[in-house]
Design a protein around this motif. Sequence first.
Motif, PDB file in Angstrom:
ATOM      1  N   UNK A 198       0.832  -1.210   0.000  1.00  0.00           N
ATOM      2  CA  UNK A 198       0.000   0.000   0.000  1.00  0.00           C
ATOM      3  C   UNK A 198       0.865   1.258   0.000  1.00  0.00           C
ATOM      4  N   UNK A 199       2.009   1.194   0.634  1.00  0.00           N
ATOM      5  CA  UNK A 199       2.890   2.371   0.671  1.00  0.00           C
ATOM      6  C   UNK A 199       3.433   2.679  -0.728  1.00  0.00           C
ATOM      7  N   UNK A 210      -0.195   8.849  -5.474  1.00  0.00           N
ATOM      8  CA  UNK A 210      -0.443  10.050  -4.692  1.00  0.00           C
ATOM      9  C   UNK A 210      -1.734   9.980  -3.897  1.00  0.00           C
ATOM     10  N   UNK A 211      -2.437   8.852  -3.982  1.00  0.00           N
ATOM     11  CA  UNK A 211      -3.691   8.662  -3.247  1.00  0.00           C
ATOM     12  C   UNK A 211      -3.419   7.967  -1.917  1.00  0.00           C
TER      13      UNK A 211
END
Length: 74
Positions: free
Chosen positions: A25-26, A33-34
């Motif tokens: 997820x990182x 950018x979300x």
Amino acid sequence: MPPDTDSPAPDAGRCPLCAGRNGCAMELQRLTGQVQPPCWCTGASFPPDLLDRIPAADRGRACICAACAAPTVP
């Protein structure tokens, strides 16, 4: 020993052990950018012997995938 900065950076979206997608997820947040929810790996424990299997040049540069970490995921 620090990662070898002369070699190309590994794909941070792929597991350094099996080269499969790691679902980080990182990394998704970095790419899009979300804002993402916390990555699954933030709650996982990775034993030293699993981390030792990562090639030295790739350590700290890409997440292990859930399949490779399966024996260690709570």
